[in-house]
Design a protein around this motif. Structure first.
Motif, mmCIF file in Angstrom:
data_model
loop_
_atom_site.group_PDB
_atom_site.id
_atom_site.type_symbol
_atom_site.label_atom_id
_atom_site.label_comp_id
_atom_site.label_asym_id
_atom_site.label_seq_id
_atom_site.Cartn_x
_atom_site.Cartn_y
_atom_site.Cartn_z
ATOM 1 N N GLN A 36 -8.870 -5.941 -0.219
ATOM 2 C CA GLN A 36 -9.235 -4.555 -0.504
ATOM 3 C C GLN A 36 -10.748 -4.429 -0.412
ATOM 4 O OE1 GLN A 36 -6.951 -1.838 -1.526
ATOM 5 N NE2 GLN A 36 -8.777 -0.762 -0.823
ATOM 6 N N ASP A 58 -7.897 4.975 1.828
ATOM 7 C CA ASP A 58 -7.993 6.010 0.808
ATOM 8 C C ASP A 58 -9.405 6.580 0.772
ATOM 9 O OD1 ASP A 58 -5.302 5.397 -0.778
ATOM 10 O OD2 ASP A 58 -6.303 3.485 -0.412
ATOM 11 N N ALA A 61 -0.800 5.010 4.406
ATOM 12 C CA ALA A 61 -0.346 3.629 4.255
ATOM 13 C C ALA A 61 0.731 3.311 5.289
ATOM 14 C CB ALA A 61 0.191 3.386 2.855
ATOM 15 N N ARG A 91 -2.995 5.914 -6.101
ATOM 16 C CA ARG A 91 -4.277 6.553 -5.771
ATOM 17 C C ARG A 91 -4.112 8.017 -5.393
ATOM 18 N NH1 ARG A 91 -5.769 1.148 -2.460
ATOM 19 N NH2 ARG A 91 -6.494 -0.086 -4.242
ATOM 20 N N ASP A 103 -4.941 9.932 1.451
ATOM 21 C CA ASP A 103 -4.424 8.567 1.430
ATOM 22 C C ASP A 103 -3.411 8.375 2.555
ATOM 23 O OD1 ASP A 103 -5.434 7.877 -1.529
ATOM 24 O OD2 ASP A 103 -4.438 9.830 -1.564
ATOM 25 N N SER A 144 -1.489 3.147 -2.448
ATOM 26 C CA SER A 144 -2.194 4.270 -1.827
ATOM 27 C C SER A 144 -1.454 5.587 -2.007
ATOM 28 C CB SER A 144 -2.409 4.006 -0.329
ATOM 29 O OG SER A 144 -3.363 2.998 -0.127
ATOM 30 N N GLY A 180 -3.558 0.094 4.073
ATOM 31 C CA GLY A 180 -3.802 1.346 3.370
ATOM 32 C C GLY A 180 -5.240 1.787 3.523
ATOM 33 N N PHE A 210 0.797 -1.223 0.000
ATOM 34 C CA PHE A 210 0.000 0.000 0.000
ATOM 35 C C PHE A 210 0.834 1.281 0.000
ATOM 36 C CE2 PHE A 210 -3.030 -3.185 1.461
ATOM 37 C CZ PHE A 210 -4.115 -2.899 0.644
#
Length: 360
Positions: free
Chosen positions: A174, A207, A218, A125, A216, A121, A205, A117
């Motif tokens: 996830q 988000d 992690a 992301r 975000d 993340s 993680g 992540f």
């Protein structure tokens, strides 16, 4: 280092996406260009490099619709060196190899060799739509060899946000996105008889995305056989986000990396922005400050860079990047930009690159 950073690009194109029907897709990217560095061991150097603006992956990804909102997923991915035609990373599918099940209501479970992540993340992301125009030259490297981390760590990608490492033998969960929020967890098995925890790894993680805002965070802790016989390792955590202002984006990131055996620690503070200049031209700028603690001789580095990217088509573009790093501290503090073939003989290093990229 050609293996690096835009691993998060391939990650962004696949992770958690919904599919309407069963399919198998061959995908990849090609990046080629010329890089100049002002100081590599005391001399300037100009060389051909591939996999810089984005990596050079090729792979297979597939989905089978099992009905009732459930799908089977898989991904097999390797990186290659365009200059030699060889595979990077030790195998044809050394960068990602996993299989899993996704349900629209319950989330996704995957197992295999996967990114953690810190990458998914805090890079994929967090950057979101910015990611196509962010150069890996902007990711973390510097005068921190006393971190004593194995593999590509040390002075390169120490906070795991450039995609040079994966979590082997791992299982990942996830969650689905609920009101803009998603979270995940993964565990990598160490495989040591008599000890469940030796050489193991874990990552988490979370988000959130809502309108122009994305946030975000992690955490990853990976133990290594070469650090305290597998009982300790490298711990990373961080948080950041981005905000859209019209068609422009600003982003920020903080990461903390520590060797839990020798106490070495690096803090990284990063800010960046993306400015569209016309329909096909984009400018990305970024600044980083990296600070090591006393174990790392208080070494630090300031790094600033910019990438100008022109899209010829939705898949193909040309770009130019420039990056400057200044390193200093109480110990040996030679500047070292990620992707360069060697450190500077001084505290300063400049990199300039022009290249062509395409994706399929």
């Amino acid at each position: 280092m050609r293996k690096k950073a835009m691993a998060f690009l391939a990650c962004a194109l696949t992770g958690g996406a919904a599919h309407a029907q069963s399919s198998v897709t061959l995908y990849g990217a090609i990046d080629a260009g010329i890089t100049y560095t002002s100081n590599q061991g005391g001399h300037s150097n100009t060389f051909f490099q591939s996999g810089v603006n984005n990596p050079d992956p090729w792979g297979l990804k597939g989905v089978e619709d099992l009905g009732g909102g459930t799908k089977a997923l898989f991904k097999l991915e390797g990186y290659y060196n365009l200059g030699t035609g060889s595979m990077n990373g030790g195998g044809i599918f050394a960068h990602q190899a996993w299989v899993g099940i996704q349900n629209d209501n319950w989330g996704t479970v995957t197992a295999g060799n996967q990114y953690d992540f810190m990458l998914t993340s805090l890079a994929s992301r967090r950057w979101g739509p910015m990611i196509l125009y962010v150069s890996p030259f902007m990711t973390q490297a510097g005068p921190f060899s006393k971190l004593n981390a194995p593999g590509p760590f040390g002075m390169f990608d120490f906070d795991r946000t450039a995609g040079t490492v994966r979590m082997n033998n791992s299982v990942l969960y996830q969650s689905p996105v609920i009101n803009g929020l998603t979270a995940g967890a993964m565990y990598g098995f160490g495989g040591q008889p008599g000890s469940f925890g030796l050489n193991s790894s874990q990552s988490f993680g979370i988000d959130y995305a809502n309108g122009p805002l994305a946030l975000d965070a992690a955490y990853t802790y990976q133990k290594y056989p070469t650090i305290a016989n597998g009982s300790k390792g490298i711990r990373n955590y961080g948080f950041g986000g981005r905000y859209a202002i019209g068609k422009n984006f600003v982003d920020a990131l903080y990461t903390n990396t520590a060797n839990t055996d020798n106490g070495a620690r690096i803090d990284v503070y990063e800010i960046g922005a993306l400015f569209p200049i016309g329909a096909a031209l984009n400018l990305h700028v970024e600044y980083q400050f990296m600070q090591g603690n006393k174990v790392l001789d208080e070494n630090k580095a300031h790094q600033v860079g910019a990438t100008l990217d022109y899209s010829i088509s939705p898949r193909t573009g040309v770009y130019a990047s420039v990056l400057y790093q200044h390193a200093s501290g109480d110990g040996l503090a030679n500047a070292y930009i990620i992707g360069m073939l060697g450190p500077s003989s001084s505290g300063n290093q400049t990199a300039v690159r022009v290249g062509l990229r395409t994706r399929f």
